[in-house]
Design an enzyme around this catalytic site. Sequence first.
Site, PDB file in Angstrom:
ATOM      1  CE1 TYR B  43     -30.489  12.832 -40.868  1.00  0.00           C
ATOM      2  CE2 TYR B  43     -32.863  12.540 -41.023  1.00  0.00           C
ATOM      3  CZ  TYR B  43     -31.727  12.788 -40.268  1.00  0.00           C
ATOM      4  OH  TYR B  43     -31.848  12.992 -38.913  1.00  0.00           O
ATOM      5  CE  LYS B  98      -4.615  31.026 -37.911  1.00  0.00           C
ATOM      6  NZ  LYS B  98      -3.412  31.643 -37.371  1.00  0.00           N
ATOM      7  CG  ASP B 141      -4.393  33.732 -30.453  1.00  0.00           C
ATOM      8  OD1 ASP B 141      -3.283  33.581 -30.985  1.00  0.00           O
ATOM      9  OD2 ASP B 141      -5.202  34.599 -30.828  1.00  0.00           O
TER      10      ASP B 141
END
Lengths: 421, 421
Positions: B43, B98, B141
């Site tokens: 960071y 998925k 889909d």
Amino acid sequence: MALASKKKNYGKLALARHKKLRGKLEVISKATLANRDDWSTFYTPGVAAVSLHLAKYPSHAREYTIKRNSVAVVSDGSAVLGLGNIGPFGALPVMEGKCALFHTLAGVEAFPLCIATQETDEIIEVVKNISSTFGGINLEDISAPRCFIVEERLKKELDIPVFHDDQHGTAVVILAGLINALKLTQREIGSIKIVINGAGAAGTAVTKLLLSCGVRDILICDTQGIIYKGRGLGMNRFKEELAELTNPGGIKGGLSEAVKGRDVFIGVSAAGVLKKEMIKAMAKEPVIFALANPVPEIMPSDALDAGAGIVATGRSDFPNQVNNSLAFPGIFRGALDVRAKVINEEMKVAAARTLAGAVSEDRLKRDYIIPKGLDYSVPPLIASAVAKAAIESGAAGIIKDPEKIADRTKKFIYEGELGII
Amino acid sequence: MALASKKKNYGKLALARHKKLRGKLEVISKATLANRDDWSTFYTPGVAAVSLHLAKYPSHAREYTIKRNSVAVVSDGSAVLGLGNIGPFGALPVMEGKCALFHTLAGVEAFPLCIATQETDEIIEVVKNISSTFGGINLEDISAPRCFIVEERLKKELDIPVFHDDQHGTAVVILAGLINALKLTQREIGSIKIVINGAGAAGTAVTKLLLSCGVRDILICDTQGIIYKGRGLGMNRFKEELAELTNPGGIKGGLSEAVKGRDVFIGVSAAGVLKKEMIKAMAKEPVIFALANPVPEIMPSDALDAGAGIVATGRSDFPNQVNNSLAFPGIFRGALDVRAKVINEEMKVAAARTLAGAVSEDRLKRDYIIPKGLDYSVPPLIASAVAKAAIESGAAGIIKDPEKIADRTKKFIYEGELGII
């Protein structure tokens, strides 16, 4: 000099370690897919039952999906660290780092989305359209004034918390530091006079948070000098609003005029703009937040020389670092755990008070008004306080025991396991 | 009946297990943030060096960030499983599933983004704008014909693979099954006659993939019957294209006419539309892919009764399941590992041939033409073949040894560790 060379090494080391690690985050499957029964429940055909249930009751997504614990860290790369407009790829390592902190410090599962457009409306559309997956949105490093519009519109249109960390995270940590600084210098919040240099994201947010905590006299300066009602130059609707909220005396002038007799200076502006003479013109033992990064508005040694009572900066190599990572992980942890719809002023003030209180009376001193960024005891305390404030202010979607939220966060930090509450 | 009750239980079990797990994915920090040096490299201030580097060389993002291994699984919820348009929340558990498969089967780090709009242009804008973070886009889909437009436009505008699994994943597995079915029934791909019922996502993609493999005679039916050049009813520009590519004899009529003398039926359509009489009118021992889910175009027992030589379905409780999860994890693994810019026909054909070859000669029989979905030996083979095809076809951004890609994928599947290649 020692500092400069150390910094240079961090850059080199960062390149090497990032290249070796290849991504600071990992998305793993929590679902074990070892046999056909696993597949048939976590995927087809069984998952269809979950899909149909959520199509009917979208609000149940928090019980069945990653929405429960996921935050999108969204940046357009327009104001990354102190580096300016370096675009989505420049922003990505920072946003990944933020996500790594979210997880390490509070078990929040954050995912970076670096957006390829800097058109305000398009950013809003993107975030709105991907929000179904997330329980919260953390905006990051988006330049002002676009960041205000993005946040304002998203807050209006989404039913999950939208939090611009550069504004509110910073404001929370400043307020925490200020609470402790006032204690040490025997001042009362209702009677102090504050000057804020910088009317961008952080300056605007800290102004509003301080006003909500009872501060009554604030002057704000930008590059055109003190903001006042009716000023012509360099205004926009956000600065008009600031002009309404601040400068009750209608003072005009530059920073040199603005600092006169002020108890507190909050700089969220640029390197070196606060001069020793200015500090000498302030009230006795003034409190100085010089937060420009990497080079502050005034170096702490110069500020103390000139009579400052307490100095805070944005840097880890000086005492009193104002470090957002003290705030955002616990704030989101608490907000997610009670399914808060917003992160409101009450929740931010609770976070700031808790952060201030995390420095115990016996340890509190002028060079230790804010816990260190690496203090892992902080996020559980903040999570709990924020959840409590959310419940009390009506922002929570579900009631949970704030103590349990603290315990659970602690358990995650020390054992890596986020229990169900 | 036994099946029906079993399915019902999977639904119940799925609800219970999803509720207990609360999200099938976890986003964790790979970067250890244990001390100040860690923070200062992963960071601020060190990360700034990485940001500046990537702002200058965006194409290096794959070496320094999660882009190397991350895939967005994007759905608008318009055509989820067989459930239809159930929106983004309905889609979320499926997309998470998925992603869980992506990780379990190939170590791909996939993240679900369920999009709240079904406007084609808006979906495209969202995906374009979030693509910086990802090494690939898996569309899922999205209903036809919008899915074609979304994919076409994104392919044109992005330099990372865009893959609509319902089209190409399905097409790859069908082609694999067909290769083996032709072997078993002694047919040659160049001389077979095929009828495809369904001109949606899967029907269109399988047509194109078969043509690219040397099939010369295809008829496609939709609800208006056989598609032919000049047909007036129910056409759009995608079907016009299909009319150009297929039906060289200009045959007209319904499915009953279409099946006459055909060697292969591929149904990606609706329950029960293929009748026993139709199979009797086909060539001897025809190959039947009845892929409608959950109820196929004809039940396997009826198809075999009517003289079918080989029957495949989309269901795991019958032999020869056409299951996309055999293809997409390995395809993306291979594509990511060679930094492919696209997933082209060569890569898909390589995946299909490899999948077909994964059924060894001695095990190949009429009720075993496709490996089972749970066969973990498959993804490493596919990854390797796809990478090789990407390199050979010029789609790869970097050359890697395909063998090593297979080894690495295997290592991940069995040991949970994705080595660097």
